[in-house]
Design a protein around this motif. Structure first.
Motif, PDB file in Angstrom:
ATOM      1  N   LEU A   5      11.665 -13.943  -3.008  1.00  0.00           N
ATOM      2  CA  LEU A   5      11.361 -12.529  -3.186  1.00  0.00           C
ATOM      3  C   LEU A   5      10.569 -12.075  -1.973  1.00  0.00           C
ATOM      4  CD1 LEU A   5      10.173 -12.510  -6.910  1.00  0.00           C
ATOM      5  CD2 LEU A   5      12.474 -12.223  -6.025  1.00  0.00           C
ATOM      6  N   LYS A   6      10.964 -10.947  -1.403  1.00  0.00           N
ATOM      7  CA  LYS A   6      10.265 -10.391  -0.254  1.00  0.00           C
ATOM      8  C   LYS A   6       9.809  -8.985  -0.608  1.00  0.00           C
ATOM      9  CE  LYS A   6      12.543 -13.109   3.241  1.00  0.00           C
ATOM     10  NZ  LYS A   6      12.839 -13.178   4.652  1.00  0.00           N
ATOM     11  N   TYR A   7       8.579  -8.660  -0.210  1.00  0.00           N
ATOM     12  CA  TYR A   7       7.990  -7.357  -0.508  1.00  0.00           C
ATOM     13  C   TYR A   7       7.652  -6.662   0.798  1.00  0.00           C
ATOM     14  CZ  TYR A   7       7.314  -9.879  -4.886  1.00  0.00           C
ATOM     15  OH  TYR A   7       7.512 -10.634  -6.016  1.00  0.00           O
ATOM     16  N   PHE A   8       7.903  -5.357   0.855  1.00  0.00           N
ATOM     17  CA  PHE A   8       7.674  -4.592   2.070  1.00  0.00           C
ATOM     18  C   PHE A   8       6.776  -3.391   1.784  1.00  0.00           C
ATOM     19  CE2 PHE A   8      11.543  -6.950   2.681  1.00  0.00           C
ATOM     20  CZ  PHE A   8      11.439  -7.399   3.986  1.00  0.00           C
ATOM     21  N   GLY A   9       6.030  -2.971   2.803  1.00  0.00           N
ATOM     22  CA  GLY A   9       5.205  -1.769   2.728  1.00  0.00           C
ATOM     23  C   GLY A   9       4.219  -1.797   1.579  1.00  0.00           C
ATOM     24  N   LEU A  10       4.184  -0.706   0.828  1.00  0.00           N
ATOM     25  CA  LEU A  10       3.281  -0.552  -0.301  1.00  0.00           C
ATOM     26  C   LEU A  10       3.451  -1.679  -1.320  1.00  0.00           C
ATOM     27  CD1 LEU A  10       1.295   1.134  -2.057  1.00  0.00           C
ATOM     28  CD2 LEU A  10       3.300   2.343  -2.933  1.00  0.00           C
ATOM     29  N   LEU A  11       4.674  -2.166  -1.468  1.00  0.00           N
ATOM     30  CA  LEU A  11       4.939  -3.223  -2.452  1.00  0.00           C
ATOM     31  C   LEU A  11       4.273  -4.528  -2.051  1.00  0.00           C
ATOM     32  CD1 LEU A  11       8.680  -2.360  -3.064  1.00  0.00           C
ATOM     33  CD2 LEU A  11       6.678  -1.499  -4.259  1.00  0.00           C
ATOM     34  N   ALA A  12       4.180  -4.802  -0.753  1.00  0.00           N
ATOM     35  CA  ALA A  12       3.449  -5.985  -0.278  1.00  0.00           C
ATOM     36  C   ALA A  12       1.963  -5.809  -0.547  1.00  0.00           C
ATOM     37  CB  ALA A  12       3.707  -6.208   1.202  1.00  0.00           C
ATOM     38  N   ASP A  13       1.469  -4.577  -0.437  1.00  0.00           N
ATOM     39  CA  ASP A  13       0.062  -4.311  -0.742  1.00  0.00           C
ATOM     40  C   ASP A  13      -0.226  -4.525  -2.225  1.00  0.00           C
ATOM     41  OD1 ASP A  13      -0.311  -3.623   1.927  1.00  0.00           O
ATOM     42  OD2 ASP A  13      -0.157  -1.464   1.548  1.00  0.00           O
ATOM     43  N   ILE A  14       0.671  -4.080  -3.078  1.00  0.00           N
ATOM     44  CA  ILE A  14       0.479  -4.223  -4.529  1.00  0.00           C
ATOM     45  C   ILE A  14       0.487  -5.697  -4.933  1.00  0.00           C
ATOM     46  CG2 ILE A  14       1.583  -3.830  -6.781  1.00  0.00           C
ATOM     47  CD1 ILE A  14       2.497  -1.081  -5.656  1.00  0.00           C
ATOM     48  N   THR A  15       1.416  -6.458  -4.395  1.00  0.00           N
ATOM     49  CA  THR A  15       1.547  -7.872  -4.788  1.00  0.00           C
ATOM     50  C   THR A  15       0.613  -8.790  -4.005  1.00  0.00           C
ATOM     51  OG1 THR A  15       3.316  -8.263  -3.186  1.00  0.00           O
ATOM     52  CG2 THR A  15       3.983  -7.551  -5.418  1.00  0.00           C
ATOM     53  N   ASN A  16       0.064  -8.269  -2.911  1.00  0.00           N
ATOM     54  CA  ASN A  16      -0.743  -9.081  -1.988  1.00  0.00           C
ATOM     55  C   ASN A  16       0.067 -10.233  -1.400  1.00  0.00           C
ATOM     56  OD1 ASN A  16      -3.239  -7.663  -2.041  1.00  0.00           O
ATOM     57  ND2 ASN A  16      -3.603  -8.503  -4.071  1.00  0.00           N
ATOM     58  N   ASN A  40       6.369  -7.531 -14.897  1.00  0.00           N
ATOM     59  CA  ASN A  40       5.421  -8.137 -15.838  1.00  0.00           C
ATOM     60  C   ASN A  40       4.337  -8.909 -15.096  1.00  0.00           C
ATOM     61  OD1 ASN A  40       6.525  -7.158 -18.205  1.00  0.00           O
ATOM     62  ND2 ASN A  40       7.900  -8.890 -18.450  1.00  0.00           N
ATOM     63  N   THR A  41       4.689  -9.457 -13.949  1.00  0.00           N
ATOM     64  CA  THR A  41       3.714 -10.174 -13.125  1.00  0.00           C
ATOM     65  C   THR A  41       2.820  -9.204 -12.373  1.00  0.00           C
ATOM     66  OG1 THR A  41       5.256 -12.011 -12.868  1.00  0.00           O
ATOM     67  CG2 THR A  41       3.448 -11.901 -11.290  1.00  0.00           C
ATOM     68  N   TYR A  42       3.407  -8.143 -11.842  1.00  0.00           N
ATOM     69  CA  TYR A  42       2.682  -7.146 -11.049  1.00  0.00           C
ATOM     70  C   TYR A  42       2.814  -5.796 -11.752  1.00  0.00           C
ATOM     71  CZ  TYR A  42       3.245 -10.878  -7.632  1.00  0.00           C
ATOM     72  OH  TYR A  42       3.247 -12.093  -7.004  1.00  0.00           O
ATOM     73  N   GLN A  43       1.933  -5.539 -12.711  1.00  0.00           N
ATOM     74  CA  GLN A  43       2.013  -4.357 -13.576  1.00  0.00           C
ATOM     75  C   GLN A  43       2.086  -3.033 -12.811  1.00  0.00           C
ATOM     76  OE1 GLN A  43       1.902  -4.235 -17.181  1.00  0.00           O
ATOM     77  NE2 GLN A  43       2.488  -6.377 -16.949  1.00  0.00           N
ATOM     78  N   GLU A  44       1.415  -2.950 -11.659  1.00  0.00           N
ATOM     79  CA  GLU A  44       1.385  -1.696 -10.905  1.00  0.00           C
ATOM     80  C   GLU A  44       2.775  -1.299 -10.393  1.00  0.00           C
ATOM     81  OE1 GLU A  44      -1.059   0.306  -7.185  1.00  0.00           O
ATOM     82  OE2 GLU A  44      -1.767  -1.581  -8.020  1.00  0.00           O
ATOM     83  N   LEU A  45       3.683  -2.258 -10.272  1.00  0.00           N
ATOM     84  CA  LEU A  45       5.042  -1.941  -9.821  1.00  0.00           C
ATOM     85  C   LEU A  45       5.775  -1.042 -10.813  1.00  0.00           C
ATOM     86  CD1 LEU A  45       6.348  -5.311  -8.318  1.00  0.00           C
ATOM     87  CD2 LEU A  45       5.598  -3.265  -7.098  1.00  0.00           C
ATOM     88  N   LYS A  46       5.380  -1.091 -12.083  1.00  0.00           N
ATOM     89  CA  LYS A  46       6.048  -0.262 -13.096  1.00  0.00           C
ATOM     90  C   LYS A  46       5.915   1.221 -12.784  1.00  0.00           C
ATOM     91  CE  LYS A  46       5.634  -3.549 -16.884  1.00  0.00           C
ATOM     92  NZ  LYS A  46       5.108  -3.807 -18.221  1.00  0.00           N
ATOM     93  N   ASN A  47       4.850   1.605 -12.083  1.00  0.00           N
ATOM     94  CA  ASN A  47       4.594   3.012 -11.765  1.00  0.00           C
ATOM     95  C   ASN A  47       4.958   3.351 -10.322  1.00  0.00           C
ATOM     96  OD1 ASN A  47       3.464   3.375 -14.356  1.00  0.00           O
ATOM     97  ND2 ASN A  47       1.552   2.493 -13.642  1.00  0.00           N
ATOM     98  N   THR A  48       5.764   2.510  -9.699  1.00  0.00           N
ATOM     99  CA  THR A  48       6.107   2.678  -8.287  1.00  0.00           C
ATOM    100  C   THR A  48       7.617   2.775  -8.134  1.00  0.00           C
ATOM    101  OG1 THR A  48       4.192   1.299  -7.741  1.00  0.00           O
ATOM    102  CG2 THR A  48       5.804   1.652  -6.004  1.00  0.00           C
TER     103      THR A  48
END
Length: 80
Positions: A5-16, A40-48
């Protein structure tokens, strides 16, 4: 099944994280179920708002992810 799994931009900030590996019991999984597991692992993603690509191609929620696939979580883009 092991997927990257790779995260970019704001999503990398949310997941650290910029990248992580998920080990799943399923041999295949739909993008929609994977999305739910990650949220479920990164709850803040639900609102992104974000898009998902599999192996560098945009993927629909019903796309089936397979072993060794690379799944990217992409923030909204602005064009110009």
């Amino acid at each position: 099944m092991k997927i990257a799994l790779k995260y970019f931009g704001l999503l990398a900030d949310i997941t650290n994280k910029k990248e992580e590996f998920f080990l799943l019991e399923e041999s295949t999984i739909a993008v929609s179920l994977l999305k739910s597991k990650v949220e479920n692992t990164y709850q803040e993603l639900k609102n992104t708002n974000y898009a998902i690509a599999v192996n560098q191609a945009m993927a629909s929620l019903d796309y089936i992810v397979k072993d060794q696939d690379v799944v990217a979580f992409l923030p909204p883009f602005a064009g110009g």
